[in-house]
Write a protein that holds these residues in place. Structure first.
Motif, PDB file in Angstrom:
ATOM      1  N   ASN A   2       0.829  -1.204   0.000  1.00  0.00           N
ATOM      2  CA  ASN A   2       0.000   0.000   0.000  1.00  0.00           C
ATOM      3  C   ASN A   2       0.861   1.251   0.000  1.00  0.00           C
ATOM      4  O   ASN A   2       1.965   1.257   0.548  1.00  0.00           O
ATOM      5  CB  ASN A   2      -0.895   0.019   1.239  1.00  0.00           C
ATOM      6  N   LYS A   3       0.316   2.291  -0.612  1.00  0.00           N
ATOM      7  CA  LYS A   3       1.042   3.553  -0.591  1.00  0.00           C
ATOM      8  C   LYS A   3       0.084   4.716  -0.430  1.00  0.00           C
ATOM      9  O   LYS A   3      -1.089   4.634  -0.799  1.00  0.00           O
ATOM     10  CB  LYS A   3       1.880   3.721  -1.855  1.00  0.00           C
ATOM     11  N   ILE A   4       0.623   5.786   0.125  1.00  0.00           N
ATOM     12  CA  ILE A   4      -0.126   7.017   0.310  1.00  0.00           C
ATOM     13  C   ILE A   4       0.565   8.079  -0.536  1.00  0.00           C
ATOM     14  O   ILE A   4       1.734   8.395  -0.301  1.00  0.00           O
ATOM     15  CB  ILE A   4      -0.113   7.440   1.793  1.00  0.00           C
ATOM     16  N   VAL A   5      -0.144   8.580  -1.510  1.00  0.00           N
ATOM     17  CA  VAL A   5       0.404   9.625  -2.373  1.00  0.00           C
ATOM     18  C   VAL A   5      -0.215  10.950  -1.940  1.00  0.00           C
ATOM     19  O   VAL A   5      -1.423  11.034  -1.734  1.00  0.00           O
ATOM     20  CB  VAL A   5       0.078   9.344  -3.853  1.00  0.00           C
ATOM     21  N   PHE A   6       0.600  11.961  -1.765  1.00  0.00           N
ATOM     22  CA  PHE A   6       0.074  13.232  -1.257  1.00  0.00           C
ATOM     23  C   PHE A   6       0.742  14.405  -1.974  1.00  0.00           C
ATOM     24  O   PHE A   6       1.781  14.250  -2.612  1.00  0.00           O
ATOM     25  CB  PHE A   6       0.279  13.328   0.260  1.00  0.00           C
ATOM     26  N   GLN A   7       0.121  15.560  -1.841  1.00  0.00           N
ATOM     27  CA  GLN A   7       0.677  16.782  -2.426  1.00  0.00           C
ATOM     28  C   GLN A   7       1.936  17.167  -1.664  1.00  0.00           C
ATOM     29  O   GLN A   7       1.894  17.333  -0.445  1.00  0.00           O
ATOM     30  CB  GLN A   7      -0.330  17.927  -2.310  1.00  0.00           C
ATOM     31  N   ASN A   8       3.063  17.303  -2.372  1.00  0.00           N
ATOM     32  CA  ASN A   8       4.317  17.571  -1.676  1.00  0.00           C
ATOM     33  C   ASN A   8       5.292  18.326  -2.574  1.00  0.00           C
ATOM     34  O   ASN A   8       6.285  17.767  -3.054  1.00  0.00           O
ATOM     35  CB  ASN A   8       4.937  16.243  -1.223  1.00  0.00           C
ATOM     36  N   PRO A   9       5.012  19.600  -2.791  1.00  0.00           N
ATOM     37  CA  PRO A   9       5.802  20.383  -3.753  1.00  0.00           C
ATOM     38  C   PRO A   9       7.305  20.414  -3.456  1.00  0.00           C
ATOM     39  O   PRO A   9       8.110  20.426  -4.384  1.00  0.00           O
ATOM     40  CB  PRO A   9       5.207  21.793  -3.639  1.00  0.00           C
ATOM     41  N   PHE A  64      -1.810 -13.833   6.762  1.00  0.00           N
ATOM     42  CA  PHE A  64      -2.236 -12.741   7.626  1.00  0.00           C
ATOM     43  C   PHE A  64      -1.804 -11.398   7.050  1.00  0.00           C
ATOM     44  O   PHE A  64      -2.555 -10.423   7.077  1.00  0.00           O
ATOM     45  CB  PHE A  64      -1.663 -12.940   9.032  1.00  0.00           C
ATOM     46  N   LYS A  65      -0.605 -11.354   6.505  1.00  0.00           N
ATOM     47  CA  LYS A  65      -0.113 -10.128   5.857  1.00  0.00           C
ATOM     48  C   LYS A  65      -1.087  -9.665   4.779  1.00  0.00           C
ATOM     49  O   LYS A  65      -1.422  -8.493   4.677  1.00  0.00           O
ATOM     50  CB  LYS A  65       1.269 -10.403   5.251  1.00  0.00           C
ATOM     51  N   SER A  66      -1.552 -10.620   3.992  1.00  0.00           N
ATOM     52  CA  SER A  66      -2.467 -10.295   2.907  1.00  0.00           C
ATOM     53  C   SER A  66      -3.813  -9.784   3.433  1.00  0.00           C
ATOM     54  O   SER A  66      -4.389  -8.833   2.887  1.00  0.00           O
ATOM     55  CB  SER A  66      -2.620 -11.547   2.025  1.00  0.00           C
ATOM     56  N   ILE A  67      -4.317 -10.390   4.502  1.00  0.00           N
ATOM     57  CA  ILE A  67      -5.580  -9.942   5.109  1.00  0.00           C
ATOM     58  C   ILE A  67      -5.448  -8.503   5.606  1.00  0.00           C
ATOM     59  O   ILE A  67      -6.303  -7.651   5.357  1.00  0.00           O
ATOM     60  CB  ILE A  67      -5.975 -10.877   6.283  1.00  0.00           C
ATOM     61  N   VAL A  68      -4.351  -8.224   6.311  1.00  0.00           N
ATOM     62  CA  VAL A  68      -4.170  -6.886   6.871  1.00  0.00           C
ATOM     63  C   VAL A  68      -3.950  -5.857   5.759  1.00  0.00           C
ATOM     64  O   VAL A  68      -4.491  -4.754   5.804  1.00  0.00           O
ATOM     65  CB  VAL A  68      -2.992  -6.859   7.864  1.00  0.00           C
ATOM     66  N   GLU A  69      -3.198  -6.231   4.746  1.00  0.00           N
ATOM     67  CA  GLU A  69      -2.953  -5.273   3.663  1.00  0.00           C
ATOM     68  C   GLU A  69      -4.233  -4.960   2.902  1.00  0.00           C
ATOM     69  O   GLU A  69      -4.433  -3.827   2.456  1.00  0.00           O
ATOM     70  CB  GLU A  69      -1.844  -5.804   2.744  1.00  0.00           C
ATOM     71  N   ASP A  70      -5.121  -5.940   2.783  1.00  0.00           N
ATOM     72  CA  ASP A  70      -6.426  -5.667   2.178  1.00  0.00           C
ATOM     73  C   ASP A  70      -7.208  -4.666   3.006  1.00  0.00           C
ATOM     74  O   ASP A  70      -7.860  -3.762   2.484  1.00  0.00           O
ATOM     75  CB  ASP A  70      -7.238  -6.961   2.052  1.00  0.00           C
ATOM     76  N   GLN A  71      -7.151  -4.856   4.311  1.00  0.00           N
ATOM     77  CA  GLN A  71      -7.859  -3.952   5.220  1.00  0.00           C
ATOM     78  C   GLN A  71      -7.302  -2.517   5.102  1.00  0.00           C
ATOM     79  O   GLN A  71      -8.045  -1.552   5.032  1.00  0.00           O
ATOM     80  CB  GLN A  71      -7.727  -4.477   6.658  1.00  0.00           C
ATOM     81  N   ILE A  72      -5.996  -2.412   5.057  1.00  0.00           N
ATOM     82  CA  ILE A  72      -5.366  -1.086   4.934  1.00  0.00           C
ATOM     83  C   ILE A  72      -5.751  -0.462   3.580  1.00  0.00           C
ATOM     84  O   ILE A  72      -6.065   0.729   3.496  1.00  0.00           O
ATOM     85  CB  ILE A  72      -3.830  -1.189   5.060  1.00  0.00           C
ATOM     86  N   ALA A  73      -5.751  -1.274   2.547  1.00  0.00           N
ATOM     87  CA  ALA A  73      -6.100  -0.766   1.215  1.00  0.00           C
ATOM     88  C   ALA A  73      -7.519  -0.221   1.194  1.00  0.00           C
ATOM     89  O   ALA A  73      -7.780   0.845   0.624  1.00  0.00           O
ATOM     90  CB  ALA A  73      -5.958  -1.879   0.177  1.00  0.00           C
ATOM     91  N   ARG A  74      -8.454  -0.946   1.829  1.00  0.00           N
ATOM     92  CA  ARG A  74      -9.843  -0.468   1.885  1.00  0.00           C
ATOM     93  C   ARG A  74      -9.925   0.860   2.633  1.00  0.00           C
ATOM     94  O   ARG A  74     -10.667   1.755   2.248  1.00  0.00           O
ATOM     95  CB  ARG A  74     -10.728  -1.504   2.590  1.00  0.00           C
ATOM     96  N   MET A  75      -9.156   0.973   3.694  1.00  0.00           N
ATOM     97  CA  MET A  75      -9.214   2.176   4.501  1.00  0.00           C
ATOM     98  C   MET A  75      -8.656   3.383   3.746  1.00  0.00           C
ATOM     99  O   MET A  75      -9.126   4.506   3.899  1.00  0.00           O
ATOM    100  CB  MET A  75      -8.419   1.947   5.772  1.00  0.00           C
ATOM    101  N   LEU A  76      -7.622   3.151   2.955  1.00  0.00           N
ATOM    102  CA  LEU A  76      -6.966   4.262   2.258  1.00  0.00           C
ATOM    103  C   LEU A  76      -7.682   4.646   0.965  1.00  0.00           C
ATOM    104  O   LEU A  76      -7.413   5.704   0.406  1.00  0.00           O
ATOM    105  CB  LEU A  76      -5.514   3.880   1.927  1.00  0.00           C
ATOM    106  N   SER A  77      -8.583   3.812   0.506  1.00  0.00           N
ATOM    107  CA  SER A  77      -9.225   4.078  -0.785  1.00  0.00           C
ATOM    108  C   SER A  77     -10.335   5.118  -0.651  1.00  0.00           C
ATOM    109  O   SER A  77     -10.834   5.349   0.429  1.00  0.00           O
ATOM    110  CB  SER A  77      -9.776   2.794  -1.400  1.00  0.00           C
TER     111      SER A  77
END
Ligand SMILES: [Zn+2]
Length: 77
Positions: A2-9, A64-77
């Motif tokens: 997962n990644k978080i892309v943000f405005q960062n001039p 378990f890694k895959s389950i948690v990463e899915d959860q994080i992905a849903r949260m960040l979407s």
């Protein structure tokens, strides 16, 4: 991953953004435990210039890694 892309001039790391997302992700997955190994997951936000934080997770097993990463992905979407 997962990644978080943000405005960062200016392309510099932003501790406040890191702290905010760490809190959000933490709250979302703190109750999750691997059913097989009874362990929780660890994660870290890693900055990559110019404007991304990757969510690097360390888990007891791939399932378990895959389950948690899915959860994080849903949260960040
Ligand atoms: Zn496990």
């Amino acid at each position: 991953m997962n990644k978080i892309v943000f405005q960062n001039p200016d392309g510099q790391p932003k501790p406040a953004i890191k702290q905010t997302y760490t809190s959000i992700i933490s709250a979302s997955i703190s109750e999750m435990k691997c059913e097989t190994h009874d362990k929780s997951i660890e994660f870290e936000l890693v900055f990559q210039a110019p404007n991304i934080y990757f969510v690097e997770t360390t888990a007891c097993c791939d399932e378990f890694k895959s389950i948690v990463e899915d959860q994080i992905a849903r949260m960040l979407s």
